[in-house]
Design an enzyme around this catalytic site. Sequence first.
Site, PDB file in Angstrom:
ATOM      1  N   GLY A 240      54.788  29.999 -29.712  1.00 41.63           N
ATOM      2  CA  GLY A 240      56.191  29.826 -29.344  1.00 41.63           C
ATOM      3  C   GLY A 240      57.053  29.114 -30.367  1.00 41.63           C
TER       4      GLY A 240
ATOM      5  CG  HIS B 119      56.830  43.395 -37.274  1.00 47.36           C
ATOM      6  ND1 HIS B 119      55.705  43.463 -36.488  1.00 47.36           N
ATOM      7  CD2 HIS B 119      56.482  43.916 -38.482  1.00 47.36           C
ATOM      8  CE1 HIS B 119      54.720  43.998 -37.192  1.00 47.36           C
ATOM      9  NE2 HIS B 119      55.159  44.283 -38.400  1.00 47.36           N
TER      10      HIS B 119
ATOM     11  CG  MET C  13      50.255  38.666 -27.975  1.00 48.10           C
ATOM     12  SD  MET C  13      50.918  39.193 -29.571  1.00 48.10           S
ATOM     13  CE  MET C  13      49.508  40.097 -30.181  1.00 48.10           C
TER      14      MET C  13
HETATM   15  C1  GRF Z   1      55.681  35.853 -35.046  1.00 49.12           C
HETATM   16  O1  GRF Z   1      55.110  35.931 -36.316  1.00 49.12           O
HETATM   17  C2  GRF Z   1      56.421  37.123 -34.728  1.00 49.12           C
HETATM   18  O2  GRF Z   1      56.922  37.757 -35.855  1.00 49.12           O
HETATM   19  C3  GRF Z   1      55.358  37.983 -34.080  1.00 49.12           C
HETATM   20  O3  GRF Z   1      54.581  37.078 -33.344  1.00 49.12           O
HETATM   21  C4  GRF Z   1      54.624  35.789 -33.955  1.00 49.12           C
HETATM   22  C5  GRF Z   1      54.949  34.795 -32.879  1.00 49.12           C
HETATM   23  O4  GRF Z   1      54.839  33.472 -33.327  1.00 49.12           O
HETATM   24  N1  GRF Z   1      55.970  39.012 -33.275  1.00 49.12           N
HETATM   25  P1  GRF Z   1      55.344  32.278 -32.415  1.00 49.12           P
HETATM   26  O5  GRF Z   1      54.589  32.363 -31.087  1.00 49.12           O
HETATM   27  O6  GRF Z   1      56.821  32.437 -32.209  1.00 49.12           O
HETATM   28  O7  GRF Z   1      55.016  31.018 -33.156  1.00 49.12           O
END
Ligand code: GRF
Length: 203
Positions: free
Chosen positions: A12, A109, A90
């Site tokens: 997050g 992404h 996810m």
């Molecule tokens: C990020 O690298 C985003 O690009 C991908 O998932 C990751 C999430 O990271 N979709 P976080 O949970 O926000 O630290």
Amino acid sequence: MKNFSVFVSGNGSNLQAIIDAVNKGEINAHLVLVVSDNKDAYAVERAEKSGIETFCFEPNDYQNKKDYEQIIIAELEKRNVDFIALAGFMKVLSPYFIDRFRNRILNIHPALLPSFPGKHGARDALKGGVKFTGVTVHFVDEGVDSGPIILQNIEPVYEDDTEGSLLERLHKIEHKLYPEAIQLMVEGRLIIEGKRVKIRKRS
Ligand code: GRF
């Protein structure tokens, strides 16, 4: 003011950047709900610490995706959510859900789409031997990381980079780029024309 929701599954850090941007007035909208398929995600703790409502569900408790997506939609409707930002969520959303929020779901992404879509954008870029990669914010459509691109930023790949070192720099970019894209969405300045997104000048 517009209402939005952030969907998370993990650490997050992007959610945190979005919360901070809301608190600083850089995103001029209400973050009304954080949705997670993992109640133990650190992202959920971050939301709770900031006093943001959360809705967690356990996908295995449902017979199929539509069953839990209908419940999520009800939670979003209850709070008049205008748009959604996926931040490390996810689960793949079904066409049913995407259609319900057509052109109102954003994702981030860690690669320069359309190169290296999928779960391991940074790892695949390293393996692919590119000299530059980056971050993409895009609208979500029915494909995998295939929707219209809103913003991108580039980052060089160094010879001694590992997936970890590269991801660390990409995250820093993400934490600036995502709030910026969300604010453009809030201001209604994103005009989708086919695969292209035009950004309307501030009036
Ligand atoms: C990020 O690298 C985003 O690009 C991908 O998932 C990751 C999430 O990271 N979709 P976080 O949970 O926000 O630290």
